[in-house]
Write a protein that holds these residues in place. Structure first.
Motif, mmCIF file in Angstrom:
data_model
loop_
_atom_site.group_PDB
_atom_site.id
_atom_site.type_symbol
_atom_site.label_atom_id
_atom_site.label_comp_id
_atom_site.label_asym_id
_atom_site.label_seq_id
_atom_site.Cartn_x
_atom_site.Cartn_y
_atom_site.Cartn_z
ATOM 1 N N CYS A 68 -24.312 30.784 9.455
ATOM 2 C CA CYS A 68 -23.056 30.747 8.713
ATOM 3 C C CYS A 68 -23.144 29.720 7.584
ATOM 4 O O CYS A 68 -23.486 28.571 7.832
ATOM 5 C CB CYS A 68 -21.920 30.375 9.654
ATOM 6 S SG CYS A 68 -20.336 30.192 8.809
ATOM 7 N N CYS A 107 -19.987 26.922 8.339
ATOM 8 C CA CYS A 107 -19.925 25.939 9.421
ATOM 9 C C CYS A 107 -21.311 25.563 9.922
ATOM 10 O O CYS A 107 -21.454 24.746 10.806
ATOM 11 C CB CYS A 107 -19.068 26.442 10.570
ATOM 12 S SG CYS A 107 -19.850 27.742 11.546
ATOM 13 N N CYS A 162 -18.240 35.115 11.092
ATOM 14 C CA CYS A 162 -18.931 34.080 11.862
ATOM 15 C C CYS A 162 -18.217 33.946 13.212
ATOM 16 O O CYS A 162 -17.028 33.650 13.256
ATOM 17 C CB CYS A 162 -18.902 32.757 11.122
ATOM 18 S SG CYS A 162 -19.490 31.388 12.147
ATOM 19 N N CYS A 183 -16.817 29.958 13.512
ATOM 20 C CA CYS A 183 -15.638 29.439 12.814
ATOM 21 C C CYS A 183 -14.629 30.532 12.482
ATOM 22 O O CYS A 183 -13.567 30.243 11.941
ATOM 23 C CB CYS A 183 -16.056 28.679 11.550
ATOM 24 S SG CYS A 183 -16.749 29.719 10.259
#
Ligand SMILES: [Zn+2]
Length: 201
Positions: free
Chosen positions: A29, A32, A64, A67
């Motif tokens: 990601c 994050c 993701c 997050c």
């Protein structure tokens, strides 16, 4: 968040390629830094005007699991938040600012003979505001050339590096927009107020 993927084929090839969600799936990601691959999360459509195309394309989206934020995979010939492609705008700016053609002739050079002249003026204004920042950023790719103005120097540097290559570098490495971020996304392409979430690049 939008990220770019290198893609140099036709729009039809692009549309086929993104059918496979595994093909360009990000393995982590970008928001994050979770270290697991993202989950395919459907598509959205956006309009696009290319030299030989005027319609809408699908853009693949990933989610993701960490997050819960989405990442859109934009083909690199597209400029975020602009309907017109990198190539169309490049052809216009070269014709008008580097070759000194009229607004109307520049629109023809960009394969947009019927576009309102205000649109071209809008691109020029945005490019002029962005020119010195472009020169500074592209100095990482090519030695700055002597030129009478930042606008001319930026155009020459873009011509040498290649507009799409330069766009990919600016956007992916520096979160910089070729024509400057629209005001509602200042300063780095994220909604104002999210400053603390920005990663240093
Ligand atoms: Zn995440």
């Amino acid at each position: 968040m939008q990220i770019l993927h290198p893609f140099s084929g036709s729009i039809q090839q692009y549309d086929q390629e993104i059918v496979d969600p595994g093909r360009h799936r990000p393995d982590h990601c970008p928001q994050c830094e979770a270290k697991h691959p993202l989950t395919a999360h459907g598509f959205y459509r956006r309009t696009l005007v290319e030299v030989k195309f005027d319609g809408s394309i699908r853009v693949r989206r990933y989610l993701c699991p960490g997050c819960k934020r989405t990442v859109s995979l934009l083909p690199e010939f597209v400029l975020p938040y602009l309907r017109f492609s990198v190539s169309v705008i490049a052809l216009f700016l070269i014709a008008r600012l580097l070759e000194g053609r009229t607004l109307a002739a520049a629109a023809v050079a960009a394969s947009q003979p019927h576009m309102p002249y205000q649109r071209g003026q809008f691109w020029i204004r945005r490019f002029q505001k962005q020119a010195s920042a472009l020169c500074a950023a592209l100095a990482a790719k090519i030695a700055p050339m002597p030129a009478a103005s930042f606008v001319l120097r930026a155009l020459q540097m873009l011509q040498s590096v290649g507009w799409i290559v330069a766009h990919r570098f600016l956007f992916s490495e520096l979160r910089q927009h070729l024509l400057g971020w629209p005001r509602f996304l200042a300063p780095h392409g994220r909604p104002a107020g999210l400053g603390p979430l920005l990663r240093p690049t």
